[in-house]
Design a protein around this motif. Structure first.
Motif, PDB file in Angstrom:
ATOM      1  N   MET A 124      34.304  48.685 -34.411  1.00 26.74           N
ATOM      2  CA  MET A 124      34.568  47.401 -34.917  1.00 26.74           C
ATOM      3  C   MET A 124      33.742  47.021 -35.322  1.00 26.74           C
ATOM      4  SD  MET A 124      37.672  45.484 -34.041  1.00 26.74           S
ATOM      5  CE  MET A 124      38.619  45.528 -32.590  1.00 26.74           C
ATOM      6  N   PRO A 125      34.027  45.508 -35.820  1.00 28.10           N
ATOM      7  CA  PRO A 125      33.242  45.016 -36.303  1.00 28.10           C
ATOM      8  C   PRO A 125      32.697  44.117 -35.813  1.00 28.10           C
ATOM      9  CG  PRO A 125      35.409  43.804 -37.440  1.00 28.10           C
ATOM     10  CD  PRO A 125      35.124  45.715 -36.535  1.00 28.10           C
ATOM     11  N   ALA A 126      31.480  43.302 -36.338  1.00 25.84           N
ATOM     12  CA  ALA A 126      30.852  42.356 -35.440  1.00 25.84           C
ATOM     13  C   ALA A 126      31.551  40.992 -35.212  1.00 25.84           C
ATOM     14  CB  ALA A 126      29.312  41.798 -35.734  1.00 25.84           C
ATOM     15  N   PRO A 127      32.278  40.023 -34.779  1.00 26.79           N
ATOM     16  CA  PRO A 127      32.705  38.920 -34.419  1.00 26.79           C
ATOM     17  C   PRO A 127      32.962  38.366 -35.780  1.00 26.79           C
ATOM     18  CG  PRO A 127      32.569  39.994 -32.183  1.00 26.79           C
ATOM     19  CD  PRO A 127      31.650  40.108 -32.545  1.00 26.79           C
ATOM     20  N   ALA A 128      31.293  38.084 -36.040  1.00 25.78           N
ATOM     21  CA  ALA A 128      31.035  37.539 -36.599  1.00 25.78           C
ATOM     22  C   ALA A 128      31.039  37.745 -38.563  1.00 25.78           C
ATOM     23  CB  ALA A 128      29.141  36.711 -37.247  1.00 25.78           C
ATOM     24  N   ASP A 129      31.539  39.062 -38.548  1.00 28.67           N
ATOM     25  CA  ASP A 129      31.816  39.703 -39.418  1.00 28.67           C
ATOM     26  C   ASP A 129      33.315  39.848 -39.531  1.00 28.67           C
ATOM     27  OD1 ASP A 129      29.243  40.591 -40.252  1.00 28.67           O
ATOM     28  OD2 ASP A 129      28.731  42.553 -39.684  1.00 28.67           O
ATOM     29  N   LEU A 130      34.301  39.695 -38.739  1.00 27.98           N
ATOM     30  CA  LEU A 130      35.152  39.678 -38.855  1.00 27.98           C
ATOM     31  C   LEU A 130      35.877  38.271 -39.182  1.00 27.98           C
ATOM     32  CD1 LEU A 130      38.307  41.481 -38.283  1.00 27.98           C
ATOM     33  CD2 LEU A 130      37.777  40.590 -35.992  1.00 27.98           C
ATOM     34  N   SER A 131      35.700  37.750 -38.615  1.00 29.13           N
ATOM     35  CA  SER A 131      35.698  36.408 -39.152  1.00 29.13           C
ATOM     36  C   SER A 131      35.612  35.731 -40.227  1.00 29.13           C
ATOM     37  CB  SER A 131      34.937  35.396 -37.946  1.00 29.13           C
ATOM     38  OG  SER A 131      35.286  33.457 -38.711  1.00 29.13           O
TER      39      SER A 131
ATOM     40  N   ARG B 217      35.289  37.867 -42.925  1.00 29.69           N
ATOM     41  CA  ARG B 217      36.648  38.912 -43.426  1.00 29.69           C
ATOM     42  C   ARG B 217      37.913  37.698 -43.189  1.00 29.69           C
ATOM     43  NH1 ARG B 217      36.110  43.808 -45.979  1.00 29.69           N
ATOM     44  NH2 ARG B 217      33.976  44.517 -45.876  1.00 29.69           N
ATOM     45  N   ILE B 218      38.427  37.247 -42.402  1.00 32.71           N
ATOM     46  CA  ILE B 218      39.366  36.745 -42.291  1.00 32.71           C
ATOM     47  C   ILE B 218      39.401  35.475 -43.128  1.00 32.71           C
ATOM     48  CG2 ILE B 218      40.818  35.778 -40.360  1.00 32.71           C
ATOM     49  CD1 ILE B 218      40.185  37.954 -38.607  1.00 32.71           C
TER      50      ILE B 218
ATOM     51  N   ALA C 203      49.162  42.716 -37.698  1.00 42.03           N
ATOM     52  CA  ALA C 203      49.443  41.877 -37.978  1.00 42.03           C
ATOM     53  C   ALA C 203      49.432  41.275 -38.792  1.00 42.03           C
ATOM     54  CB  ALA C 203      50.678  41.164 -36.644  1.00 42.03           C
ATOM     55  N   LEU C 204      48.108  40.228 -38.559  1.00 41.53           N
ATOM     56  CA  LEU C 204      47.252  39.236 -39.256  1.00 41.53           C
ATOM     57  C   LEU C 204      46.943  40.136 -40.675  1.00 41.53           C
ATOM     58  CD1 LEU C 204      46.435  36.863 -39.518  1.00 41.53           C
ATOM     59  CD2 LEU C 204      44.475  37.350 -38.486  1.00 41.53           C
ATOM     60  N   GLY C 205      46.622  41.511 -40.842  1.00 41.06           N
ATOM     61  CA  GLY C 205      46.782  42.005 -42.405  1.00 41.06           C
ATOM     62  C   GLY C 205      47.896  42.519 -42.949  1.00 41.06           C
ATOM     63  N   GLU C 206      48.818  42.627 -42.429  1.00 42.01           N
ATOM     64  CA  GLU C 206      49.941  42.416 -43.272  1.00 42.01           C
ATOM     65  C   GLU C 206      50.735  40.432 -43.900  1.00 42.01           C
ATOM     66  OE1 GLU C 206      54.993  42.971 -42.450  1.00 42.01           O
ATOM     67  OE2 GLU C 206      53.687  43.215 -41.051  1.00 42.01           O
ATOM     68  N   PHE C 207      50.060  40.065 -42.928  1.00 43.16           N
ATOM     69  CA  PHE C 207      50.410  38.428 -43.060  1.00 43.16           C
ATOM     70  C   PHE C 207      49.659  37.725 -44.518  1.00 43.16           C
ATOM     71  CE2 PHE C 207      48.878  34.118 -43.524  1.00 43.16           C
ATOM     72  CZ  PHE C 207      50.558  33.195 -43.310  1.00 43.16           C
ATOM     73  N   LEU C 208      48.439  38.356 -44.231  1.00 43.28           N
ATOM     74  CA  LEU C 208      47.535  37.938 -45.328  1.00 43.28           C
ATOM     75  C   LEU C 208      47.197  38.929 -47.211  1.00 43.28           C
ATOM     76  CD1 LEU C 208      44.371  37.589 -42.779  1.00 43.28           C
ATOM     77  CD2 LEU C 208      45.471  35.526 -44.065  1.00 43.28           C
ATOM     78  N   ASP C 209      47.911  39.837 -46.696  1.00 47.48           N
ATOM     79  CA  ASP C 209      48.329  41.265 -48.148  1.00 47.48           C
ATOM     80  C   ASP C 209      46.902  42.179 -48.208  1.00 47.48           C
ATOM     81  OD1 ASP C 209      49.771  42.614 -48.995  1.00 47.48           O
ATOM     82  OD2 ASP C 209      49.343  41.412 -51.227  1.00 47.48           O
ATOM     83  N   VAL C 210      46.125  42.202 -47.030  1.00 48.29           N
ATOM     84  CA  VAL C 210      45.276  43.164 -46.551  1.00 48.29           C
ATOM     85  C   VAL C 210      45.389  44.378 -46.083  1.00 48.29           C
ATOM     86  CG1 VAL C 210      43.464  41.087 -47.420  1.00 48.29           C
ATOM     87  CG2 VAL C 210      43.658  41.728 -45.421  1.00 48.29           C
ATOM     88  N   PRO C 211      44.773  45.034 -45.964  1.00 51.53           N
ATOM     89  CA  PRO C 211      45.021  46.453 -45.781  1.00 51.53           C
ATOM     90  C   PRO C 211      44.015  46.142 -45.105  1.00 51.53           C
ATOM     91  CG  PRO C 211      43.523  47.289 -47.356  1.00 51.53           C
ATOM     92  CD  PRO C 211      43.760  45.741 -47.567  1.00 51.53           C
ATOM     93  N   GLU C 212      44.513  47.261 -43.091  1.00 53.48           N
ATOM     94  CA  GLU C 212      43.993  46.506 -41.681  1.00 53.48           C
ATOM     95  C   GLU C 212      42.389  47.456 -41.604  1.00 53.48           C
ATOM     96  OE1 GLU C 212      44.163  48.049 -37.111  1.00 53.48           O
ATOM     97  OE2 GLU C 212      46.366  48.738 -38.541  1.00 53.48           O
TER      98      GLU C 212
ATOM     99  N   THR D 291      36.206  47.809 -41.984  1.00 52.43           N
ATOM    100  CA  THR D 291      34.875  48.404 -43.028  1.00 52.43           C
ATOM    101  C   THR D 291      34.195  47.829 -43.856  1.00 52.43           C
ATOM    102  OG1 THR D 291      36.273  49.251 -44.778  1.00 52.43           O
ATOM    103  CG2 THR D 291      36.076  50.379 -42.364  1.00 52.43           C
ATOM    104  N   GLY D 292      33.124  48.057 -43.926  1.00 52.28           N
ATOM    105  CA  GLY D 292      32.016  47.116 -45.020  1.00 52.28           C
ATOM    106  C   GLY D 292      32.875  47.729 -46.391  1.00 52.28           C
ATOM    107  N   ASP D 293      34.074  48.887 -46.642  1.00 51.56           N
ATOM    108  CA  ASP D 293      34.255  48.188 -48.242  1.00 51.56           C
ATOM    109  C   ASP D 293      35.162  47.638 -48.249  1.00 51.56           C
ATOM    110  OD1 ASP D 293      32.810  51.061 -47.685  1.00 51.56           O
ATOM    111  OD2 ASP D 293      33.777  52.459 -47.671  1.00 51.56           O
TER     112      ASP D 293
END
Length: 136
Positions: free
Chosen positions: A1-8, A10-11, A67-76, A81-83
């Motif tokens: 799981m990414p660090a919360p700041a990294d996840l934020s 990316r979102i 579900a958020l990935g689906e909404f944003l049209d990005v793979p989960e 990942t860093g990729d």
């Protein structure tokens, strides 16, 4: 799981990317909430704020991120990942460059749908503008 700041981060990139593809039309929380509910995922404004701020609470909810990935049209995987998948790389570069050049709203209205090569070329021009600004 990414660090919360990294996840934020990316979102936020994915949100900006979606906004660009909509011609600058901002993504509103009720739209996100409604889409997630249609996928059986509940989210409150408070929880959304925690996620966007990169607060550790609520950032480990895989069904929500799927579900958020689906909404944003990005793979989960984009959230974990860093990729950056090839199909998103040019868009992510464009968003990053537009943020740096502070022209996101103007450019988003003008862009519409572009080929990845065109997006990459625009990204390079915006990076060059930013380099010139920082050298001045």
């Amino acid at each position: 799981m990414p660090a919360p700041a990294d996840l934020s981060a990316r979102i936020r990139i994915a949100l900006d990317r979606l906004e660009i593809h909509r011609g600058g039309d901002p993504v509103q929380f009720p739209e996100i909430q409604e889409f997630l509910a249609s996928r059986g995922v509940s989210i409150s404004r408070g929880k959304w704020a925690y996620i966007l701020r990169g607060t550790d609470i609520h950032t480990r909810d895989r069904p929500l991120l799927a579900a958020l990935g689906e909404f944003l049209d990005v793979p989960e995987d984009f959230f974990y990942t860093g990729d950056i998948p090839d199909r998103l790389e040019a868009d992510v570069e464009l968003v990053t460059a537009m943020r740096a050049a502070q022209v996101k709203t103007f450019a988003a209205r003008a862009l519409g749908d572009l080929a990845p090569e065109a997006v990459a070329a625009i990204s390079e021009v915006l990076r060059e503008i930013e380099r010139e600004r920082s050298d001045a």
